[in-house]
Design a protein around this motif. Structure first.
Motif, mmCIF file in Angstrom:
data_model
loop_
_atom_site.group_PDB
_atom_site.id
_atom_site.type_symbol
_atom_site.label_atom_id
_atom_site.label_comp_id
_atom_site.label_asym_id
_atom_site.label_seq_id
_atom_site.Cartn_x
_atom_site.Cartn_y
_atom_site.Cartn_z
ATOM 1 N N UNK A 1 6.815 -4.739 0.707
ATOM 2 C CA UNK A 1 8.173 -4.070 0.796
ATOM 3 C C UNK A 1 7.786 -2.856 1.397
ATOM 4 N N UNK A 2 6.975 -1.662 1.156
ATOM 5 C CA UNK A 2 7.083 -0.525 1.699
ATOM 6 C C UNK A 2 6.493 -0.658 3.357
ATOM 7 N N UNK A 3 5.666 -1.753 3.383
ATOM 8 C CA UNK A 3 5.142 -2.082 4.678
ATOM 9 C C UNK A 3 5.951 -2.445 5.723
ATOM 10 N N UNK A 4 7.158 -3.327 4.914
ATOM 11 C CA UNK A 4 8.209 -3.671 6.125
ATOM 12 C C UNK A 4 8.960 -2.701 6.339
ATOM 13 N N UNK A 5 9.204 -1.811 5.470
ATOM 14 C CA UNK A 5 10.131 -0.712 5.692
ATOM 15 C C UNK A 5 9.560 0.034 6.819
ATOM 16 N N UNK A 6 8.292 0.196 6.817
ATOM 17 C CA UNK A 6 7.734 1.087 7.908
ATOM 18 C C UNK A 6 7.468 0.373 9.133
ATOM 19 N N UNK A 7 7.918 -0.639 9.374
ATOM 20 C CA UNK A 7 8.097 -1.667 10.718
ATOM 21 C C UNK A 7 6.994 -2.302 10.936
ATOM 22 N N UNK A 8 6.026 -2.789 9.795
ATOM 23 C CA UNK A 8 4.850 -3.563 10.061
ATOM 24 C C UNK A 8 5.396 -5.133 10.257
ATOM 25 N N UNK A 9 4.787 -6.017 11.019
ATOM 26 C CA UNK A 9 4.986 -7.395 11.072
ATOM 27 C C UNK A 9 4.642 -8.001 9.717
ATOM 28 N N UNK A 10 5.636 -9.141 9.528
ATOM 29 C CA UNK A 10 5.178 -9.714 8.081
ATOM 30 C C UNK A 10 3.881 -10.102 7.722
ATOM 31 N N UNK A 11 3.015 -10.648 8.729
ATOM 32 C CA UNK A 11 1.436 -10.939 8.108
ATOM 33 C C UNK A 11 0.601 -9.820 7.906
ATOM 34 N N UNK A 12 1.334 -8.978 8.617
ATOM 35 C CA UNK A 12 0.304 -7.459 8.239
ATOM 36 C C UNK A 12 0.825 -6.827 7.064
ATOM 37 N N UNK A 13 2.257 -6.854 6.726
ATOM 38 C CA UNK A 13 2.892 -6.572 5.602
ATOM 39 C C UNK A 13 2.213 -7.103 4.238
ATOM 40 N N UNK A 14 2.136 -8.468 4.307
ATOM 41 C CA UNK A 14 1.743 -9.095 3.305
ATOM 42 C C UNK A 14 0.244 -8.807 2.936
ATOM 43 N N UNK A 15 -0.668 -8.750 3.990
ATOM 44 C CA UNK A 15 -1.972 -8.267 3.772
ATOM 45 C C UNK A 15 -1.844 -6.852 3.261
ATOM 46 N N UNK A 16 -1.158 -5.989 3.711
ATOM 47 C CA UNK A 16 -1.115 -4.476 2.996
ATOM 48 C C UNK A 16 -0.853 -4.597 1.880
ATOM 49 N N UNK A 17 0.165 -5.524 1.270
ATOM 50 C CA UNK A 17 0.445 -5.565 -0.300
ATOM 51 C C UNK A 17 -0.718 -5.982 -0.981
#
Length: 222
Positions: A110-126
């Protein structure tokens, strides 16, 4: 409940249960009070610090907000004082670790998405924010990290994070997707522990083995 409050509560709850897992592992290895508190803080906050640094949310929340330190110290003190009671739980390290993994995976995505990351990278960061604390904990205890040898550990975190990013893509309610992702991650991890689900392991072959007792990786559940 606002989304911001939900994220904060999940983050602090994940910090607490990850701190319990780190402190429990430290007590099992007979570390003193200071060592227990260090392991509690490291296990609870390493993943979140890594997450915040990578998305540019600096200084990281774990350092900026005193509540993260307070929650970690509280969990360490509780474990140090009542370790025998905590040990009565079945596989306490894995139970707390699974709960922390679930909460950190969805909060990280969720935080990665809020900071503008694309969905695939946001999932990996999660996923990375979920597994980071356990990796550092195990390395400090001179063990092969649980994520490299356990039943569906990182995969469970990735599954939970994917629910969050998929919900964002489909415009589903964020609160529902975060709760659903956390439940999926926790359920998948606990089912994998109970049923022994794991990814394939390569055959050992004829590679030489070091059979010295101190060369074998230790299992924190032993």
């Amino acid at each position: 409940m606002t989304l911001k409050l939900l994220v904060l509560l999940l983050d602090l709850a994940g910090t607490f249960v990850f701190a319990l897992s780190g402190a429990t592992a430290a007590v099992r290895r007979r570390l003193d009070l200071f060592g227990v508190l260090v392991l509690a803080f490291v296990a609870a906050n390493s993943g979140g610090i890594l997450r915040d640094v990578l998305i540019g949310a600096v200084p990281p929340a774990s350092i900026r907000d005193w509540r993260y330190l307070g929650v970690s110290v509280l969990a360490g003190l509780v474990t140090f004082r009542w370790a025998p009671s905590i040990e009565r739980l079945k596989n306490p390290v894995r139970l707390f670790d699974a709960a922390g993994l679930a909460m950190f995976a969805v909060v990280g995505a969720n935080k990665a998405l809020e900071h503008g990351l694309e969905p695939p990278m946001a999932a990996l960061l999660g996923m990375l924010s979920g597994i980071g604390g356990g990796i550092v904990r195990d390395v400090l205890l001179r063990e092969v990290p649980l994520v490299l040898r356990a039943e569906l550990y990182a995969v469970a975190a990735l599954a939970g994070a994917l629910v969050v990013v998929t919900g964002e893509w489909l415009a589903w309610p964020t609160t529902a997707t975060m709760c659903g992702g956390a439940l999926l991650c926790f359920g998948l991890r606990m089912a994998a522990i109970r049923r022994g689900w794991r990814l394939p392991v390569a055959p050992a072959g004829d590679a030489p083995r070091d059979d010295r007792p101190d060369a074998r990786p230790r299992d924190p559940e032993a």
